[in-house]
Scaffold this motif. Structure first.
Motif, PDB file in Angstrom:
ATOM      1  N   GLY A 603      13.398  14.000  41.982  1.00  0.00           N
ATOM      2  CA  GLY A 603      14.460  13.935  40.968  1.00  0.00           C
ATOM      3  C   GLY A 603      13.928  13.385  39.656  1.00  0.00           C
ATOM      4  O   GLY A 603      12.740  13.538  39.345  1.00  0.00           O
ATOM      5  N   GLN A 604      14.816  12.724  38.905  1.00  0.00           N
ATOM      6  CA  GLN A 604      14.442  12.241  37.557  1.00  0.00           C
ATOM      7  C   GLN A 604      13.165  11.409  37.573  1.00  0.00           C
ATOM      8  O   GLN A 604      12.328  11.516  36.680  1.00  0.00           O
ATOM      9  N   LYS A 605      13.001  10.562  38.598  1.00  0.00           N
ATOM     10  CA  LYS A 605      11.867   9.634  38.582  1.00  0.00           C
ATOM     11  C   LYS A 605      10.520  10.360  38.606  1.00  0.00           C
ATOM     12  O   LYS A 605       9.529   9.847  38.101  1.00  0.00           O
ATOM     13  N   THR A 606      10.486  11.571  39.186  1.00  0.00           N
ATOM     14  CA  THR A 606       9.222  12.314  39.200  1.00  0.00           C
ATOM     15  C   THR A 606       9.256  13.482  38.201  1.00  0.00           C
ATOM     16  O   THR A 606       8.322  14.288  38.151  1.00  0.00           O
ATOM     17  N   GLY A 607      10.343  13.591  37.458  1.00  0.00           N
ATOM     18  CA  GLY A 607      10.450  14.663  36.450  1.00  0.00           C
ATOM     19  C   GLY A 607      10.850  16.010  37.040  1.00  0.00           C
ATOM     20  O   GLY A 607      11.014  16.993  36.318  1.00  0.00           O
ATOM     21  N   LYS A 608      10.999  16.081  38.362  1.00  0.00           N
ATOM     22  CA  LYS A 608      11.387  17.334  39.018  1.00  0.00           C
ATOM     23  C   LYS A 608      12.209  17.020  40.253  1.00  0.00           C
ATOM     24  O   LYS A 608      11.915  16.083  40.983  1.00  0.00           O
ATOM     25  N   GLY A 609      13.218  17.831  40.478  1.00  0.00           N
ATOM     26  CA  GLY A 609      14.048  17.673  41.674  1.00  0.00           C
ATOM     27  C   GLY A 609      14.797  18.984  41.837  1.00  0.00           C
ATOM     28  O   GLY A 609      14.182  20.052  41.942  1.00  0.00           O
ATOM     29  N   TRP A 610      16.125  18.945  41.779  1.00  0.00           N
ATOM     30  CA  TRP A 610      16.914  20.182  41.778  1.00  0.00           C
ATOM     31  C   TRP A 610      16.831  20.846  40.409  1.00  0.00           C
ATOM     32  O   TRP A 610      17.130  22.007  40.243  1.00  0.00           O
ATOM     33  N   TYR A 611      16.438  20.031  39.409  1.00  0.00           N
ATOM     34  CA  TYR A 611      16.233  20.515  38.036  1.00  0.00           C
ATOM     35  C   TYR A 611      14.832  20.099  37.609  1.00  0.00           C
ATOM     36  O   TYR A 611      14.147  19.353  38.301  1.00  0.00           O
ATOM     37  N   GLN A 612      14.446  20.540  36.395  1.00  0.00           N
ATOM     38  CA  GLN A 612      13.223  19.996  35.803  1.00  0.00           C
ATOM     39  C   GLN A 612      13.614  19.122  34.608  1.00  0.00           C
ATOM     40  O   GLN A 612      14.641  19.354  33.964  1.00  0.00           O
ATOM     41  N   TYR A 613      12.771  18.119  34.329  1.00  0.00           N
ATOM     42  CA  TYR A 613      13.024  17.161  33.247  1.00  0.00           C
ATOM     43  C   TYR A 613      11.832  17.150  32.313  1.00  0.00           C
ATOM     44  O   TYR A 613      10.727  17.578  32.695  1.00  0.00           O
ATOM     45  N   GLU A 614      12.047  16.660  31.083  1.00  0.00           N
ATOM     46  CA  GLU A 614      10.974  16.695  30.086  1.00  0.00           C
ATOM     47  C   GLU A 614       9.746  15.901  30.555  1.00  0.00           C
ATOM     48  O   GLU A 614       8.615  16.227  30.228  1.00  0.00           O
ATOM     49  N   LYS A 615       9.981  14.845  31.313  1.00  0.00           N
ATOM     50  CA  LYS A 615       8.861  14.038  31.837  1.00  0.00           C
ATOM     51  C   LYS A 615       9.394  13.222  33.015  1.00  0.00           C
ATOM     52  O   LYS A 615      10.621  13.162  33.219  1.00  0.00           O
ATOM     53  N   ALA A 616       8.488  12.545  33.737  1.00  0.00           N
ATOM     54  CA  ALA A 616       8.955  11.647  34.804  1.00  0.00           C
ATOM     55  C   ALA A 616       9.837  10.587  34.156  1.00  0.00           C
ATOM     56  O   ALA A 616       9.474  10.027  33.124  1.00  0.00           O
ATOM     57  N   GLY A 617      11.004  10.375  34.713  1.00  0.00           N
ATOM     58  CA  GLY A 617      11.940   9.408  34.117  1.00  0.00           C
ATOM     59  C   GLY A 617      12.834  10.036  33.058  1.00  0.00           C
ATOM     60  O   GLY A 617      13.689   9.373  32.493  1.00  0.00           O
ATOM     61  N   GLY A 618      12.609  11.335  32.767  1.00  0.00           N
ATOM     62  CA  GLY A 618      13.434  12.035  31.763  1.00  0.00           C
ATOM     63  C   GLY A 618      14.871  12.170  32.243  1.00  0.00           C
ATOM     64  O   GLY A 618      15.153  12.080  33.435  1.00  0.00           O
ATOM     65  N   ARG A 619      15.785  12.384  31.277  1.00  0.00           N
ATOM     66  CA  ARG A 619      17.209  12.390  31.630  1.00  0.00           C
ATOM     67  C   ARG A 619      17.871  13.759  31.471  1.00  0.00           C
ATOM     68  O   ARG A 619      18.963  13.973  31.961  1.00  0.00           O
ATOM     69  N   THR A 620      17.191  14.657  30.724  1.00  0.00           N
ATOM     70  CA  THR A 620      17.854  15.924  30.417  1.00  0.00           C
ATOM     71  C   THR A 620      17.498  16.976  31.463  1.00  0.00           C
ATOM     72  O   THR A 620      16.354  17.433  31.542  1.00  0.00           O
ATOM     73  N   ALA A 621      18.512  17.349  32.251  1.00  0.00           N
ATOM     74  CA  ALA A 621      18.278  18.308  33.334  1.00  0.00           C
ATOM     75  C   ALA A 621      18.253  19.722  32.763  1.00  0.00           C
ATOM     76  O   ALA A 621      19.161  20.109  32.029  1.00  0.00           O
ATOM     77  N   ARG A 622      17.188  20.477  33.105  1.00  0.00           N
ATOM     78  CA  ARG A 622      17.148  21.895  32.717  1.00  0.00           C
ATOM     79  C   ARG A 622      16.963  22.736  33.972  1.00  0.00           C
ATOM     80  O   ARG A 622      16.191  22.352  34.871  1.00  0.00           O
ATOM     81  N   PRO A 623      17.679  23.871  34.063  1.00  0.00           N
ATOM     82  CA  PRO A 623      17.484  24.745  35.225  1.00  0.00           C
ATOM     83  C   PRO A 623      15.996  25.074  35.367  1.00  0.00           C
ATOM     84  O   PRO A 623      15.295  25.247  34.369  1.00  0.00           O
ATOM     85  N   ASP A 624      15.546  25.153  36.617  1.00  0.00           N
ATOM     86  CA  ASP A 624      14.117  25.272  36.851  1.00  0.00           C
ATOM     87  C   ASP A 624      13.793  26.625  37.508  1.00  0.00           C
ATOM     88  O   ASP A 624      14.191  26.867  38.652  1.00  0.00           O
ATOM     89  N   PRO A 625      13.084  27.506  36.789  1.00  0.00           N
ATOM     90  CA  PRO A 625      12.763  28.830  37.355  1.00  0.00           C
ATOM     91  C   PRO A 625      11.978  28.691  38.667  1.00  0.00           C
ATOM     92  O   PRO A 625      12.128  29.509  39.576  1.00  0.00           O
ATOM     93  N   TRP A 626      11.152  27.626  38.757  1.00  0.00           N
ATOM     94  CA  TRP A 626      10.402  27.419  40.003  1.00  0.00           C
ATOM     95  C   TRP A 626      11.389  27.279  41.168  1.00  0.00           C
ATOM     96  O   TRP A 626      11.221  27.895  42.222  1.00  0.00           O
ATOM     97  N   LEU A 627      12.439  26.495  40.948  1.00  0.00           N
ATOM     98  CA  LEU A 627      13.399  26.258  42.023  1.00  0.00           C
ATOM     99  C   LEU A 627      14.123  27.561  42.396  1.00  0.00           C
ATOM    100  O   LEU A 627      14.369  27.850  43.565  1.00  0.00           O
ATOM    101  N   HIS A 628      14.422  28.369  41.361  1.00  0.00           N
ATOM    102  CA  HIS A 628      15.128  29.627  41.633  1.00  0.00           C
ATOM    103  C   HIS A 628      14.274  30.523  42.541  1.00  0.00           C
ATOM    104  O   HIS A 628      14.776  31.118  43.506  1.00  0.00           O
TER     105      HIS A 628
END
Ligand SMILES: CCC/C=C/C(=O)SCCNC(=O)CCNC(=O)[C@H](O)C(C)(C)COP(=O)([O-])OP(=O)([O-])OC[C@H]1O[C@@H](n2cnc3c(N)ncnc32)[C@H](O)[C@@H]1OP(=O)([O-])[O-]
Length: 754
Positions: A603-628
Motif C-alpha cells: 500500500g502507501q508505505k511501499t508506494g504500491k498496493g491496490w493503486y500506485q503512488y508517486e513514491k513510498a509514503g505517497g498519498r495520491t492513489a492512481r489506477p495502476d495498469p500493472w494491477l489491471h
C-alpha cells in the motif's frame, strides 16, 4: 414554558424554561409570545429581557419535534420578527448556550449580552436543516457574509469572546449575566425617556446610553432591527460566493444541508429581507422532507442513547459508578499507543508511557512530543493546561515498576495473543488490585487475555481507531468477568477524551471489524469477477464514505491483514499442501491480497498496493495498469469469466453483506441495539452521517428489499456464507418490517433505548 416576571424597575423578564437545555418546544414558544404581548400591553414596562433557566439560554428548537407527525402550532420565525418589532427595547442575556433557534431568538432581540463562558452557534446544518427562523437573513446583516456563511454552513459553536469580535454580541461579562442584561435594559430606558429632557445631567446620561447602544437620537431601536439593515457589501461578492460554494460542496460529500444553507445566505445578498425569508422557508422545507434530516437527527439521538449502556447480564449505566482515574499508563508507543497517550494528556490525565527498550522508548517519546506540540498549536492559548513537558504529567519509562500506582493501564502492543497474555500476567502482579487493565485489541478474545490475570473483572477492551487522538470512536468490550465498574470507568474515560464510547460484547472483531469483514471480502470478490479497485471505491465514495475499501486498505497497510491471515493459517507456510487456491474450510476465499503482499505491495508505505503512488509514503492513489493486467492474468489462471458489474451490484454486495452481519450481531446480543452499530460506523468507519449508519440505512431501504437482494446474491454465490440472510433479518421481515426502534423487541434479546 417561559416564566414572565417583573423586577422592581420597569424591566419585564422572560425566562425560557424547559430542562435540561431549554429547547424551544411549542409550549415554550407560546409562553414566549404571551410574555412579549403582556409586556407590550403594560405601559409600566419600558424594556424586556429574555434569558434562560439554569444558566443556559437555549439549545434551539426541540429536535424531537421535527420528526413528530403533528408538527403544528406557533412558528419560530414570526415570533423572532415579533421580538424585533417591539417598540420597547429587548435584551438577550445569554448564559451557557445559545444555539440554533435559541440564537435566532437572540438575533431578534435589539441587544445581546453574553457571559464570557457562553457558546453560540447555528448548528442546524449538523442535523440536516438550516436556521429556518430567519437566521440565514439576519446573521449576515449583523456580522457580514463571510463570517455568517462560515457559522451557518459548518454549524460550529463559537465562544463568547469570538462572538464579541464578530459583532454577534454587544457585550461580554464575567459577572451575573442576567443582572448585566437588566442593567443594560435600564440604561436603554434612560436613553429613550431622557431624550426630551433638557437638564445637563440627563443629556449626558442620554449621550452615554446612545454611545452604548449605537442608536441615533430619536430612533432608539431602528438600527438595532437587523431586518432593516443592509447586507455589508464585499467588493467581490460574486467571486467570493462562487469560491465559497465550491468549498461547501467539497466538504458536504453528498449531504444536502450545507449547500442549501449556502443558498439561503446567498438569497440574503440578492433579495430584500422578506423575499430572503421566503426563500429560506422553501429551502428549509426541502431539507425537512429530504430524508437526510431524519437520518442526522436519528444519529444525534443515537449518540446520546448509547451512553445509557446495558449488558446481556443486566448491568447498566444506572447502577454502575465510574472510578476516578488520577493516573494512567500506556504500554507500547507504536502508532496507536502514541495517539492514546496524546488523547490522555489532552484529557488532563497524567500518563506513564512504557516501551520494551530504550531505543523504542526514545523513538516513541519523540513521536508523542511531536503530536502533542501539533495539538498545542491547534489549541492556541488553551494549550498551556496540557503542560506535557512536566514529568508529573507525562513520564516515559521501560520499567514496569513505574506502573504500581496507576489507576488504569491501556495496552497497545502488537496484535499477538501470546504477547498480550504475557503483558497482562505481568500487570496483574505489579498493578494495584483496583487498577483497570484495558487492551487495545481490535479483534482478540478479551476473556482469553483476562485469563492471564488474577483480576479478570478489571480487564476490559478499549478499541481505539487510528489516529487515536483524532477519531471519536472508542469501542468498549466487556468480557465474561468484566465488572460493571470497569465498563462505567471506560465510558467515563471516553467522555473525558471527548470520544463517544460504545459498549459491546466480546466476539471476534467485536462489532466494527466483524461487520467490516464481509464488506471487504465482497470488494475483493468483485475484483475477481471483473471490477477494478477504482470502480468499487468510486461507488462507495459516491455513496458518501470518506474512502473506499481499496484506498482504505492501501492507507492502513495490506501487511496488517496478511499477518493476521497467516496467524489464522489461511495463507503462508502453515497452509496445508493441496489447499485449493480459492477455497478455505469449504468457503470461497480470495488469495488476491496475499499475492499483492508477496510482491511487496503493502500500500502507501511501499508506494504500491491496490493503486500506485508517486513514491513510498505517497498519498495520491492512481489506477495502476500493472494491477489491471495482473487481475486479467489471475482471472485467466483461475478460469473466472470476466463480466461487467454495475454500480448497483457493487453497492449492494458490499453494504448489504455488512448490514447482514449487523443483524447477526443484534441477534446474538453483542450490541444492545441498532443505534450502537450506527454510532460505531459513523464515528469509526466513515459511514456518511446523513445516511444515519448501516442499520438506519437498512430501515430506509426496507428490510424486505435487503432480504430479497441477499437471497439473490446468496443463490449466485452459495460458497459465501456471509451473503446468506441472517435469521434475525428474516424474522423482522416476517414480522412485517417493523420500524427500527421496535427491532429489538422482536429479537428476544434486549430492547432498544431509542
Ligand atoms: C424551526 C426553525 C429552525 C430552528 C432549528 C433549530 O433550532 S434545530 C436545533 C439546533 N440546536 C442543536 O442542534 C443543539 C443540539 N444540542 C447540542 O448540541 C447539545 O445537546 C448541547 C450542546 C446543547 C448540550 O450538550 P451536553 O453534552 O451538555 O448534553 P447532551 O448533548 O447530552 O444533551 C442533554 C439532553 O438534552 C437533549 N437535547 C439537547 N438539545 C436538544 C434539542 N435542541 N432538542 C431536544 N433535545 C435536546 C439531549 O437529547 C439530551 O437528552 P437525554 O439524552 O439526556 O435524554
Amino acid at each position: 414554558m417561559a416564566q414572565y416576571a417583573r423586577n422592581a424597575a420597569a424591566v419585564a423578564v422572560i425566562r425560557l424554561r424547559n430542562p435540561p437545555v431549554n429547547a424551544l418546544s411549542l409550549t415554550v414558544l407560546q409562553a414566549l409570545e404571551d410574555g412579549l404581548k403582556r409586556a407590550d400591553a403594560d405601559p409600566s414596562v419600558k424594556a424586556v429581557m429574555i434569558c434562560g433557566e439554569n444558566g443556559k439560554f437555549s439549545a434551539g428548537a426541540d429536535i424531537q419535534g421535527f420528526s413528530s407527525p403533528k408538527r403544528q402550532g406557533i412558528a419560530l420565525g414570526p415570533l423572532v420578527s415579533l421580538i424585533e418589532r417591539s417598540e420597547k427595547p429587548v435584551v438577550a442575556a445569554i448564559e451557557g448556550i445559545a444555539l440554533g433557534g435559541g440564537l435566532e431568538v437572540a438575533l431578534g432581540c435589539h441587544f445581546r449580552v453574553a457571559h464570557v463562558q457562553a457558546r453560540m452557534g447555528l448548528p442546524e446544518v449538523t442535523i440536516g436543516l438550516l436556521p429556518g427562523a430567519e437566521g440565514t437573513q439576519r446573521l449576515p446583516r449583523l456580522i457580514g457574509v463571510p463570517a455568517a456563511l462560515d457559522l451557518i454552513t459548518t454549524g460550529r459553536h463559537i465562544p463568547a469572546t469570538e462572538a464579541l469580535k464578530l459583532g454577534l454580541v454587544d457585550e461580554v461579562v464575567e459577572e451575573n449575566t442576567v443582572e448585566a442584561g437588566i442593567r443594560l435594559a435600564n440604561k436603554l430606558i434612560a436613553s429613550v425617556s431622557l431624550e426630551n429632557v433638557s437638564s445637563k445631567e440627563n443629556r449626558e446620561l442620554c449621550k452615554h446610553a446612545r454611545i452604548l447602544t449605537g442608536c441615533p437620537a430619536g430612533q432608539p431601536l431602528g438600527p438595532r432591527r437587523l431586518s432593516l439593515k443592509p447586507i455589508p457589501r464585499l467588493p467581490n461578492m460574486e467571486a467570493f460566493l462562487s469560491e465559497a460554494l465550491v468549498k461547501v460542496k467539497k466538504q458536504a460529500r453528498g449531504c444536502l444541508a450545507p449547500e442549501l444553507c449556502f443558498q439561503a445566505v446567498k438569497a440574503a445578498t440578492e433579495q430584500p429581507f422578506a423575499d430572503g425569508v421566503q426563500r429560506e422557508r422553501e429551502l428549509f422545507n426541502i431539507l425537512l422532507t429530504s430524508g437526510q434530516a431524519q437520518a442526522l437527527q436519528y444519529a444525534f439521538f443515537a449518540e446520546r442513547a448509547v451512553q445509557r449502556w446495558t449488558t446481556l447480564s443486566g448491568a447498566s449505566w444506572k447502577s454502575a459508578s465510574p472510578q476516578p482515574i488520577r493516573r494512567a499508563a500506556v504500554i507500547g508507543l507504536g502508532t496507536m499507543g502514541r495517539g492514546i497517550v496524546t488523547s490522555l494528556v489532552k484529557a488532563n490525565i497524567p500518563v506513564v508511557a512504557l516501551e520494551q527498550d530504550v531505543e523504542y522508548l526514545n523513538t516513541g517519546r519523540k513521536a508523542v512530543m511531536l503530536l502533542l506540540e501539533r495539538e498545542a498549536m491547534k489549541m492556541g492559548q488553551d494549550a498551556q493546561s496540557l503542560d506535557f513537558h512536566n514529568p508529573a504529567r507525562l513520564q516515559f519509562t521501560v520499567d514496569f515498576d513505574g506502573l504500581r500506582d496507576v489507576d488504569l493501564v491501556i495496552e497497545a502492543v502488537f496484535e499477538n495473543m501470546a504477547l498480550k497474555k504475557e503483558i497482562f500476567k505481568k500487570l496483574s502482579g505489579i498493578c494495584k488490585p483496583g487498577a483497570f487493565l484495558c487492551t487495545n485489541t481490535s479483534a482478540l478474545n478479551i476473556d482469553e487475555i483476562a485469563s492471564a490475570t488474577s483480576h479478570p473483572q478489571q480487564v476490559i477492551g478499549t478499541h481505539f481507531f487510528s489516529p487515536a487522538h483524532v477519531m471519536r470512536l472508542l469501542e468498549i468490550i466487556y468480557g465474561r468477568h468484566t465488572s460493571p465498574a470497569a465498563i462505567a470507568t471506560a465510558m467515563q474515560l471516553a467522555k473525558a477524551m471527548k470520544k463517544v464510547g460504545v459498549v459491546v460484547g466480546n466476539c471476534f472483531g467485536f462489532v466494527g471489524n466483524r461487520m467490516m469483514f464481509p464488506y471487504v471480502q465482497q470488494a475483493v470478490f468483485l475484483l475477481e469477477e471483473g471490477s477494478r479497485p477504482e470502480n468499487v471505491d468510486q461507488v462507495i465514495e459516491d455513496f458518501g464514505f470518506k474512502i473506499g475499501p481499496f484506498r482504505m486498505s492501501d492507507l492502513a497497510g495490506l501487511d496488517v491483514g496478511w499477518r493476521s491471515r497467516k496467524g489464522q493459517g489461511l495463507t503462508g507456510a502453515s497452509l496445508p499442501p493441496g489447499t485449493p487456491a480459492r477455497q478455505r474450510h469449504g468457503r470461497r476465499y480470495s488469495p488476491l491480497p496475499d499475492l499483492l503482499c508477496e510482491q511487496g505491495r503493502f500500500g502507501q508505505k511501499t508506494g504500491k498496493g491496490w493503486y500506485q503512488y508517486e513514491k513510498a509514503g505517497g498519498r495520491t492513489a492512481r489506477p495502476d495498469p500493472w494491477l489491471h493486467s495482473f487481475l486479467s492474468e489471475y482471472r485467466d489462471t483461475h478460469q473466472i469469466k470476466t463480466r461487467f458489474i454495475d454500480q448497483e451490484e457493487i453497492l449492494e454486495r458490499c453494504l448489504f453483506s455488512l448490514i447482514n452481519e449487523g443483524f447477526n450481531i443484534l441477534a446474538e446480543g453483542i450490541a444492545s441495539g441498532p443505534e450502537h452499530l450506527d454510532v460505531i460506523y459513523i464515528n469509526g468507519y466513515g459511514w456518511p452521517k446523513h445516511k444515519g449508519g448501516p442499520m438506519f440505512y437498512a430501515s430506509t431501504v426496507g428490510l424486505p428489499r435487503i432480504l430479497a437482494k441477499l437471497q439473490k446474491y446468496s443463490e449466485a454465490h452459495p460458497d459465501v456464507p456471509e451473503l446468506r440472510p441472517s435469521a434475525f433479518l428474516k424474522k423482522l421481515v416476517a414480522a412485517g418490517n417493523p420500524p427500527l426502534k421496535e427491532w429489538m423487541s422482536c429479537s428476544g434479546s434486549q430492547s432498544s433505548k431509542l
